[in-house]
Design a protein around this motif. Structure first.
Motif, PDB file in Angstrom:
ATOM      1  N   VAL A 144      -9.575   4.356  -2.003  1.00  0.00           N
ATOM      2  CA  VAL A 144      -8.423   5.676  -2.415  1.00  0.00           C
ATOM      3  C   VAL A 144      -8.616   5.929  -3.229  1.00  0.00           C
ATOM      4  O   VAL A 144      -9.000   5.634  -4.622  1.00  0.00           O
ATOM      5  CB  VAL A 144      -7.232   4.376  -2.438  1.00  0.00           C
ATOM      6  CG1 VAL A 144      -5.776   5.190  -2.446  1.00  0.00           C
ATOM      7  CG2 VAL A 144      -6.669   3.898  -1.108  1.00  0.00           C
ATOM      8  N   CYS A 145      -8.327   7.007  -2.925  1.00  0.00           N
ATOM      9  CA  CYS A 145      -8.349   8.313  -4.782  1.00  0.00           C
ATOM     10  C   CYS A 145      -7.018   8.678  -4.710  1.00  0.00           C
ATOM     11  O   CYS A 145      -6.108   9.364  -4.319  1.00  0.00           O
ATOM     12  CB  CYS A 145      -9.228   9.599  -4.350  1.00  0.00           C
ATOM     13  SG  CYS A 145     -11.534   9.164  -4.307  1.00  0.00           S
ATOM     14  N   ARG A 146      -6.457   8.701  -6.338  1.00  0.00           N
ATOM     15  CA  ARG A 146      -5.384   8.612  -6.328  1.00  0.00           C
ATOM     16  C   ARG A 146      -5.230   9.424  -7.977  1.00  0.00           C
ATOM     17  O   ARG A 146      -6.125   9.252  -9.057  1.00  0.00           O
ATOM     18  CB  ARG A 146      -4.498   7.131  -6.946  1.00  0.00           C
ATOM     19  CG  ARG A 146      -3.020   7.920  -7.078  1.00  0.00           C
ATOM     20  CD  ARG A 146      -2.448   6.227  -7.541  1.00  0.00           C
ATOM     21  NE  ARG A 146      -2.296   6.197  -8.656  1.00  0.00           N
ATOM     22  CZ  ARG A 146      -2.671   6.687 -10.047  1.00  0.00           C
ATOM     23  NH1 ARG A 146      -1.577   7.353 -10.184  1.00  0.00           N
ATOM     24  NH2 ARG A 146      -2.510   6.099 -11.024  1.00  0.00           N
ATOM     25  N   GLU A 147      -4.631  10.384  -7.864  1.00  0.00           N
ATOM     26  CA  GLU A 147      -4.611  11.382  -8.405  1.00  0.00           C
ATOM     27  C   GLU A 147      -6.462  12.402  -9.440  1.00  0.00           C
ATOM     28  O   GLU A 147      -6.559  12.092 -10.912  1.00  0.00           O
ATOM     29  CB  GLU A 147      -4.194  11.274  -9.909  1.00  0.00           C
ATOM     30  CG  GLU A 147      -2.313  10.364  -9.904  1.00  0.00           C
ATOM     31  CD  GLU A 147      -1.523  11.853  -9.850  1.00  0.00           C
ATOM     32  OE1 GLU A 147      -1.210  12.127 -10.974  1.00  0.00           O
ATOM     33  OE2 GLU A 147      -1.691  12.687  -8.582  1.00  0.00           O
ATOM     34  N   GLU A 171      -7.472   7.035 -10.042  1.00  0.00           N
ATOM     35  CA  GLU A 171      -8.229   6.158  -9.790  1.00  0.00           C
ATOM     36  C   GLU A 171      -9.019   5.618  -8.577  1.00  0.00           C
ATOM     37  O   GLU A 171      -7.858   5.911  -8.139  1.00  0.00           O
ATOM     38  CB  GLU A 171      -6.793   5.087 -10.086  1.00  0.00           C
ATOM     39  CG  GLU A 171      -6.550   3.550  -9.931  1.00  0.00           C
ATOM     40  CD  GLU A 171      -5.559   2.831  -9.281  1.00  0.00           C
ATOM     41  OE1 GLU A 171      -5.395   1.645 -10.014  1.00  0.00           O
ATOM     42  OE2 GLU A 171      -4.369   3.790  -9.550  1.00  0.00           O
ATOM     43  N   ILE A 172      -9.979   5.297  -8.843  1.00  0.00           N
ATOM     44  CA  ILE A 172     -10.292   4.985  -7.367  1.00  0.00           C
ATOM     45  C   ILE A 172     -10.792   3.880  -6.797  1.00  0.00           C
ATOM     46  O   ILE A 172     -11.723   2.738  -7.640  1.00  0.00           O
ATOM     47  CB  ILE A 172     -11.876   5.778  -7.816  1.00  0.00           C
ATOM     48  CG1 ILE A 172     -11.686   7.320  -7.962  1.00  0.00           C
ATOM     49  CG2 ILE A 172     -12.632   5.722  -6.031  1.00  0.00           C
ATOM     50  CD1 ILE A 172     -12.895   7.967  -8.273  1.00  0.00           C
ATOM     51  N   VAL A 173     -10.451   3.223  -6.042  1.00  0.00           N
ATOM     52  CA  VAL A 173     -10.227   1.910  -6.077  1.00  0.00           C
ATOM     53  C   VAL A 173     -11.006   1.773  -4.255  1.00  0.00           C
ATOM     54  O   VAL A 173     -10.632   2.510  -3.171  1.00  0.00           O
ATOM     55  CB  VAL A 173      -8.977   1.091  -5.862  1.00  0.00           C
ATOM     56  CG1 VAL A 173      -8.527  -0.070  -4.969  1.00  0.00           C
ATOM     57  CG2 VAL A 173      -7.638   1.664  -6.380  1.00  0.00           C
ATOM     58  N   ARG A 174     -11.985   0.601  -4.307  1.00  0.00           N
ATOM     59  CA  ARG A 174     -12.771   0.310  -2.944  1.00  0.00           C
ATOM     60  C   ARG A 174     -12.708  -1.011  -2.547  1.00  0.00           C
ATOM     61  O   ARG A 174     -12.791  -1.937  -3.022  1.00  0.00           O
ATOM     62  CB  ARG A 174     -14.673   0.903  -3.276  1.00  0.00           C
ATOM     63  CG  ARG A 174     -14.522   2.368  -3.804  1.00  0.00           C
ATOM     64  CD  ARG A 174     -15.802   2.212  -4.129  1.00  0.00           C
ATOM     65  NE  ARG A 174     -16.547   3.897  -4.674  1.00  0.00           N
ATOM     66  CZ  ARG A 174     -16.536   4.255  -5.741  1.00  0.00           C
ATOM     67  NH1 ARG A 174     -15.628   3.705  -7.676  1.00  0.00           N
ATOM     68  NH2 ARG A 174     -16.518   5.348  -6.059  1.00  0.00           N
ATOM     69  N   GLY A 175     -12.815  -0.946  -1.234  1.00  0.00           N
ATOM     70  CA  GLY A 175     -12.238  -1.985  -0.642  1.00  0.00           C
ATOM     71  C   GLY A 175     -12.273  -2.072   0.550  1.00  0.00           C
ATOM     72  O   GLY A 175     -12.729  -0.998   1.635  1.00  0.00           O
ATOM     73  N   THR A 176     -12.547  -3.105   1.294  1.00  0.00           N
ATOM     74  CA  THR A 176     -11.718  -3.042   3.114  1.00  0.00           C
ATOM     75  C   THR A 176     -10.468  -2.493   3.275  1.00  0.00           C
ATOM     76  O   THR A 176      -9.434  -1.873   2.142  1.00  0.00           O
ATOM     77  CB  THR A 176     -11.851  -3.961   3.823  1.00  0.00           C
ATOM     78  OG1 THR A 176     -11.184  -5.442   3.819  1.00  0.00           O
ATOM     79  CG2 THR A 176     -13.402  -4.445   3.494  1.00  0.00           C
ATOM     80  N   LEU A 177     -10.501  -1.800   4.263  1.00  0.00           N
ATOM     81  CA  LEU A 177      -9.129  -1.719   4.540  1.00  0.00           C
ATOM     82  C   LEU A 177      -8.255  -3.246   4.030  1.00  0.00           C
ATOM     83  O   LEU A 177      -6.961  -2.190   3.811  1.00  0.00           O
ATOM     84  CB  LEU A 177      -9.345  -1.191   6.289  1.00  0.00           C
ATOM     85  CG  LEU A 177      -9.849   0.708   6.327  1.00  0.00           C
ATOM     86  CD1 LEU A 177      -9.536   0.394   7.877  1.00  0.00           C
ATOM     87  CD2 LEU A 177      -8.604   1.314   5.963  1.00  0.00           C
ATOM     88  N   ALA A 178      -7.983  -4.029   5.257  1.00  0.00           N
ATOM     89  CA  ALA A 178      -7.827  -4.762   4.513  1.00  0.00           C
ATOM     90  C   ALA A 178      -6.972  -5.771   3.547  1.00  0.00           C
ATOM     91  O   ALA A 178      -5.837  -5.248   2.748  1.00  0.00           O
ATOM     92  CB  ALA A 178      -7.187  -6.509   5.624  1.00  0.00           C
ATOM     93  N   GLU A 179      -8.057  -5.359   2.050  1.00  0.00           N
ATOM     94  CA  GLU A 179      -7.742  -5.155   1.259  1.00  0.00           C
ATOM     95  C   GLU A 179      -6.627  -4.788   0.626  1.00  0.00           C
ATOM     96  O   GLU A 179      -5.953  -4.281  -0.992  1.00  0.00           O
ATOM     97  CB  GLU A 179      -9.617  -5.394   0.423  1.00  0.00           C
ATOM     98  CG  GLU A 179      -9.715  -6.897   0.655  1.00  0.00           C
ATOM     99  CD  GLU A 179     -11.758  -6.553   0.261  1.00  0.00           C
ATOM    100  OE1 GLU A 179     -12.073  -7.743   0.229  1.00  0.00           O
ATOM    101  OE2 GLU A 179     -11.896  -5.282  -0.116  1.00  0.00           O
TER     102      GLU A 179
END
Length: 285
Positions: A193-196, A203-211
């Motif tokens: 997920v890349c935000r702004e 903010e860049i957040v990596r993980g599994t789709l569930a996480e």
């Protein structure tokens, strides 16, 4: 087969910054200053950009957004046929990429009008580049369909696609979209997920789709607090800002280097390569 006519104006698609005005190219500044007609998704936004770049707009600014795109296309095409140049800009990124522009480009091309571009930022390629997911093959899906049936069918079609997938999504629908993708693609499919992007609060957040779905979903305490502050129910969201979502394709993993120093593109070749992300990775400082 057709080629652009010598007569008529030129339609220029100008990419604008996706976050910071200082990311604008010198060519964009020059084009804004020289333009006689600017078709803008938001006239206020383009005037803000020009002011931020110390550019004085002399152009006639024409609003060109989704609701008026069809009617304004005909008028702009007449201007182009009459020999006037048109500069097309959107709020952020490259015109025509999940933004107004396609209809005008198609109409201009069909009329033999020359179409060119001032290249620049795009949230699609920026998110893809920073995601750490394979970039050799990808597809851009824009905003997922709103209707549940259409969404489910689209996600089901894409679940087996080996290409990396890039989506736009709103913050208030992000958690539900991640839940639905986890159901169709698998809860352990890697995503980012890349935000702004490029903005102060990037903010860049990596993980599994569930996480990521769990991360995006507000807690009951958050919901209660936001409900008190929000003027509208739709404003009560866990994730705010512009969202670009990148999802790994089927059988694709994070890229690794082989012994020859080459990137294997993250291919799962059956040799048991292990995904080394190790779960949800929050943004760094």
């Amino acid at each position: 087969m057709s080629t652009a006519q010598d007569e008529g104006g030129v339609l220029t698609l100008a990419a604008v910054p996706i976050g910071r005005a200082e990311d604008a190219s010198p060519r964009l500044s020059a084009a804004l200053e020289a333009a006689t007609i600017i078709a803008a998704e938001d006239s206020r936004r383009v005037r803000w950009l020009a002011a931020s770049l110390n550019v004085e707009l002399k152009a006639r600014v024409v609003s060109y957004y989704d609701a008026v795109e069809v009617s304004r296309t005909a008028r702009l095409l007449e201007s182009l046929k009459a020999g006037q140049d048109v500069l097309l800009v959107t709020d952020a990124g490259t015109p025509g990429i999940s933004d107004p522009g396609y209809r005008l480009v198609a109409a201009a091309a069909a009329a033999g009008i020359r179409v060119t571009a001032l290249p620049g930022p795009s949230a699609v390629t920026t998110a893809l580049a920073v995601s750490g997911l394979p970039t050799d093959r990808f597809c851009f899906e824009g905003f997922p369909p709103r209707r549940p049936g259409d969404r489910n069918r689209r996600f089901a079609e894409l679940a087996a696609d080996p290409r990396t997938q890039v989506y736009f999504e709103s913050g208030r629908r992000l958690a539900n979209t991640l839940d639905e993708l986890a159901a169709s693609h698998g809860a352990d499919r890697q995503a980012v997920v890349c935000r702004e992007l490029t903005k102060t609060h990037e903010e860049i957040v990596r993980g599994t789709l569930a996480e990521l779905a769990a991360w995006a979903r507000p807690t009951q305490a958050d919901q209660a607090d936001q409900a008190k502050k929000a003027k509208k129910a739709a404003d009560s969201v866990a994730v705010r800002g512009e969202i670009t979502l990148v999802v790994a394709g089927l059988g694709r993993r994070r890229g690794r280097r082989d012994d020859g120093g080459r990137d294997d593109g993250g291919r799962d070749d059956g040799g048991g390569r292990r995904n080394d992300w190790g779960g949800l990775v929050p943004p760094g400082p």
